[in-house]
Design an enzyme around this catalytic site. Sequence first.
Site, PDB file in Angstrom:
ATOM      1  N   LYS A  71       0.823  -1.215   0.000  1.00  0.00           N
ATOM      2  CA  LYS A  71       0.000   0.000   0.000  1.00  0.00           C
ATOM      3  C   LYS A  71       0.856   1.264   0.000  1.00  0.00           C
ATOM      4  CE  LYS A  71      -2.398   0.849   3.775  1.00  0.00           C
ATOM      5  NZ  LYS A  71      -1.756  -0.378   4.260  1.00  0.00           N
ATOM      6  N   THR A  73       3.995   1.517  -0.881  1.00  0.00           N
ATOM      7  CA  THR A  73       4.749   1.543  -2.142  1.00  0.00           C
ATOM      8  C   THR A  73       3.892   2.107  -3.266  1.00  0.00           C
ATOM      9  OG1 THR A  73       6.048  -0.380  -1.436  1.00  0.00           O
ATOM     10  CG2 THR A  73       6.018   0.109  -3.792  1.00  0.00           C
ATOM     11  N   ARG A  94       2.094   8.388   7.125  1.00  0.00           N
ATOM     12  CA  ARG A  94       2.372   8.189   8.550  1.00  0.00           C
ATOM     13  C   ARG A  94       3.855   7.915   8.780  1.00  0.00           C
ATOM     14  NH1 ARG A  94      -0.993   3.229  10.176  1.00  0.00           N
ATOM     15  NH2 ARG A  94      -0.360   2.640   8.081  1.00  0.00           N
ATOM     16  N   LYS A 105       6.509  -6.823  10.579  1.00  0.00           N
ATOM     17  CA  LYS A 105       5.799  -6.194   9.472  1.00  0.00           C
ATOM     18  C   LYS A 105       6.708  -5.380   8.564  1.00  0.00           C
ATOM     19  CE  LYS A 105       2.120  -2.862   8.523  1.00  0.00           C
ATOM     20  NZ  LYS A 105       2.996  -1.797   8.012  1.00  0.00           N
ATOM     21  N   ALA A 273      -3.719   1.071  12.533  1.00  0.00           N
ATOM     22  CA  ALA A 273      -5.141   1.034  12.162  1.00  0.00           C
ATOM     23  C   ALA A 273      -5.885  -0.133  12.793  1.00  0.00           C
ATOM     24  CB  ALA A 273      -5.287   0.968  10.645  1.00  0.00           C
ATOM     25  N   PHE A 301      -3.634  -0.729   7.025  1.00  0.00           N
ATOM     26  CA  PHE A 301      -4.232  -2.055   6.840  1.00  0.00           C
ATOM     27  C   PHE A 301      -5.348  -2.010   5.803  1.00  0.00           C
ATOM     28  CE2 PHE A 301      -2.409  -2.794  11.217  1.00  0.00           C
ATOM     29  CZ  PHE A 301      -1.384  -3.606  10.753  1.00  0.00           C
ATOM     30  N   PHE A 381       3.392  -8.487  -9.841  1.00  0.00           N
ATOM     31  CA  PHE A 381       4.612  -9.283  -9.660  1.00  0.00           C
ATOM     32  C   PHE A 381       4.902 -10.039 -10.956  1.00  0.00           C
ATOM     33  CE2 PHE A 381       3.434  -8.311  -5.421  1.00  0.00           C
ATOM     34  CZ  PHE A 381       4.555  -8.457  -4.611  1.00  0.00           C
ATOM     35  N   TRP A 409       7.231  -0.729  -7.807  1.00  0.00           N
ATOM     36  CA  TRP A 409       8.372  -1.262  -7.057  1.00  0.00           C
ATOM     37  C   TRP A 409       9.574  -1.411  -7.978  1.00  0.00           C
ATOM     38  CZ3 TRP A 409      12.109  -4.900  -6.906  1.00  0.00           C
ATOM     39  CH2 TRP A 409      12.738  -5.124  -5.668  1.00  0.00           C
TER      40      TRP A 409
END
Length: 555
Positions: A71, A73, A94, A105, A273, A301, A381, A409
Amino acid sequence: MKSDIEIAQDAVKRPIKDVAATINISEENLEFYGRYKAKLSEDYLNSIRSREDGHLILVTAINPTPAGEGKTTISIGLADALSSIGKNAILALREPSLGPCFGVKGGAAGGGYAQIIPMDELNLHFTGDFHAITSANNLLAAAIDNHLHFGNALRIDPTRIVWKRCMDMNDRALRNITIGLGGKTNGPVREDHFVITAASEIMAVLCLAEDMDDLRARLERMVVAYNYEGEPVHAKDLNVVGAMLALLKDAMQPNLMQTIEGTPALVHGGPFANIAHGCNSVRATRAALKMADYVVTEAGFGADLGAEKFLDIKCRTAGLHPDCAVLVATIQALKYNGGAPKTDLHTPNMPALEKGIANLAKHIENLQQFGVPTVVALNSFVTDTDEENAFVENFCREHGCAFSKATVWANGSKGGQDLAKKVLDTIETQPSHYRPLYDLDLGLTDKIETIATKIYGADGVEYTSAARKRLKTLTDLGYGNLPVCIAKTQYSLSDDPKKLGRPENFTITVRDAYVSAGAGFVVILTGDIIQMPGLPRVPAAERIDVVDGEITGLF
């Protein structure tokens, strides 16, 4: 293949004064924290208040899985892509907590060629905002116990102290502790608790406060305990709010950083979150809206947590009006939601994808309930097949939202230009009719049940006897007109992390509730959710080191 930190360390960083100059911020309006990060001055924030707002774009996601969704990224890549096609764009994100950085994480700097830099400085101590919040929280905790020690003039019931200590690290051993041991001079013996700093009410207060005056008022009305008569005791009664303000003064200023491609980013505040409201600060978002035509922000999240709280709490509190939502998903995560084992997510599996896409469908439905036009961003991907991509694209079209395959990415802004164009087209052709999910005049249980049934898809809500009593007490004390902030597992739409996809025939169990009067919401605890995470069996901290003066192993 380079790691995220290697990519970030190889990137050419511009002095932050030069990044600021691209958006017409002079050096006099910056408070520098080294060469590559700075805080915006209060004078600058006041000077831009009369400007018109830009467009607000919310990035959210499906429920997180071990496969990852990306998210942050995508948020960074989208802002870079908007900039690359000539749009005036800025990020509002954030700050990372050290808990996930050293746990499991990860951080909050993005990944690959869509990152905030310097990522190691951002993910570690940054500008000290988390430390300031921790210190202010624990000053108040110390003042409470000091008050008990010196006579307890406020008649605080030691068994009903609700203010908890905090630290910015995962440490399960501190969840429930006994303090004051060793004799009378060490204070009264009582049970106490720790939460992670991201779950502290002061974090929420800082992120929702408009200015220092509002911060003071919010700190003063925080409920820290109840007296023997059952009446709330507020932080103001302990006479340390002024000292807490002194600790938080600099932390109130939004932080300016840059992406690898030089897009400005305001990074400020960091509530989780799943156990808090999951959004960056109102100050940073409002400033960003005055500074650019397009603001990309994210909520933590899945859309059942961060987006719901962004739309029901933050937007309502701050008067924000999102123009578009971007819902991030991956083929791998959808297959995991469809029952594919974690070890086989790179293998084509159409049956699992067809089953797991129900999770995406529910999140699309959730965002549409708020009246916000939605674009699905498939974080792509190399192992994704054409058949899988085509299936998701057709599914999104059938459900009334645009679709874009993003490769930010690997390719940075170039990999997000199609997404940027889809977002721009959505903003231009589909006006947002944003509205909160519920009215504030509903009772607390009605609000809980509205979210549980409409957002989670539950059949209803069950309450423990303790929760029912607590909710009644909060209503009787005058807090029934506040929004609710539900603490729930991030891994499922339900309160059971093992129920993947789109669960059916389930109820949500509310086991407790408490008021965050300073933040302005009532926290609802469901299932087995805890506010102090623990480290995994093999924490990320075991891979982090400093070699020849460079930090290694940080993702």
